[in-house]
Write an enzyme that holds these catalytic residues in place. Structure first.
Site: not given
Ligand code: PBG
Length: 334
Positions: A125, A127, A135, A203, A213, A225, A241, A256, A321
């Site tokens: 990604c 970002c 992204c 997502k 973030r 986003r 998707e 997610k 985590y």
């Molecule tokens: C970015 C990305 C994000 C997360 C994983 N990859 C943040 C977003 O899309 O803003 C979030 C992971 C998390 O909150 O634990 N591509």
């Protein structure tokens, strides 16, 4: 109506709850250490171990510190990690993400050298690598539109450079249309036909990413986003998707966040012939910790119940985590 006037007058579910042995024999779902993928944040520099304030026990780690941390991860039997970059420099082209000697590429090489058996998955990604924090590459009249098709070759190059460095799995989280196909074809054309793709298929544009973030320093500098991540109201579209990513040869599909989307995990699971993965995101982690720190909930019990719920909903694997805590707890229960 009293309990013995039911339709099955002799049926008593409590008979199977009478003692721990019986309960464990009839337990339908299990959380195993093999189910866990541990997300980690790699920073530039040396000796860096920056705590992420909204995520207790999570750190931005330079490669040397990451290797130390991995001693325990490997020792606990966690099979796979997912690497996110926290680079010092960002630009507007994404070139820093695709360079062969780049931060993530160096990290992969160092990890695979020291811990060959640990599976290294990498986030694909832009970002974390772009100044504006979106992204994908931007364009359009005001420079604020996400340019899907110009982003695809950069993502593909990023995946290829990770594969060259030794990544075991690549995991696109950008939500551009067509990126799984673009990544699959560049990997295949360069002799990496055996590297699986774990696609963030459903997502959602979620407020549960806030703490991440902070950790990855990828907050968008303008807009949000919602033109590429999914509307939280949509379930049928999540199935679409996932099927689309599977048709582009995704080896895993991901949902997610996890907890507010258990129905989506269930629906994707029932339609998907490939393993389903759920991401127990930063906000879910932070909520459990915050309640615990207030003395309102028992952290480890809540953690296990959340993760078991995600498995029961149909997830084969979970990014969390909590991975180290879970692994320690599972070990102590044996
Ligand atoms: C970015 C990305 C994000 C997360 C994983 N990859 C943040 C977003 O899309 O803003 C979030 C992971 C998390 O909150 O634990 N591509």
């Amino acid at each position: 109506m009293s309990c013995n006037q039911s339709y099955f007058p002799k049926s008593r579910p409590r008979r199977l709850r009478a003692n721990p042995v019986l309960r464990s024999m009839v337990r339908e779902n299990h959380l195993r250490v093999e189910d866990l993928i541990y997300p980690m944040f790699v920073a530039d520099g040396q000796g860096v171990r920056n705590p992420v304030s909204s995520m207790p026990e999570v750190f931005q780690l330079s490669i040397d510190e990451l290797l130390k941390e991995l001693e325990e991860v490997v020792e606990l039997g966690i099979p796979c990690i997912d690497l996110f970059g926290v680079p010092e420099k960002k630009d507007t082209t994404g070139q820093l993400a695709v360079e062969d000697g780049g931060l993530i590429q160096q990290a992969i090489q160092a990890i695979k050298k020291r811990f060959p058996q640990l599976l290294v998955m990498t986030d694909i990604c832009l970002c974390e690598w772009l100044e504006h924090g979106h992204c994908g590459l931007t364009g359009g009249p005001d420079g604020h539109e996400i340019d899907n098709d110009r982003t695809l070759p950069v993502l593909a190059q990023m995946a290829l450079s990770h594969a060259r460095a030794g990544a075991d799995i690549v995991s696109p989280s950008d939500m551009m249309d067509g990126r799984v196909a673009a990544i699959r074809s560049i990997l295949d054309d360069n002799g990496f036909g055996n590297i699986p793709i774990m696609a963030y298929s459903a997502k959602f544009a979620s407020s549960f990413y806030g703490p991440f973030r902070d950790a990855a320093q990828g907050t968008p500098q303008f807009g949000d986003r919602t033109t590429y991540q999914m509307d939280p109201a949509n379930g049928r579209e999540a199935v679409r998707e996932a099927l689309l990513d599977i048709s582009e040869a995704a080896d895993f599909v991901m949902v997610k966040p996890a907890l507010p989307y258990l129905d989506i995990i269930w629906r994707v699971r029932s339609e998907s012939p490939v393993p389903v993965v759920a991401y127990n995101v930063s906000g879910e982690y932070a909520m459990a910790w915050a309640a615990h720190n207030n003395g309102w909930l028992d952290l480890e019990k809540v953690m296990m119940e959340m993760l078991l719920g995600i498995k029961r909903a149909g997830a084969d694997l979970i990014l969390t985590y909590f991975a180290k805590r879970v692994a320690r707890l599972l070990r102590n229960q044996r």
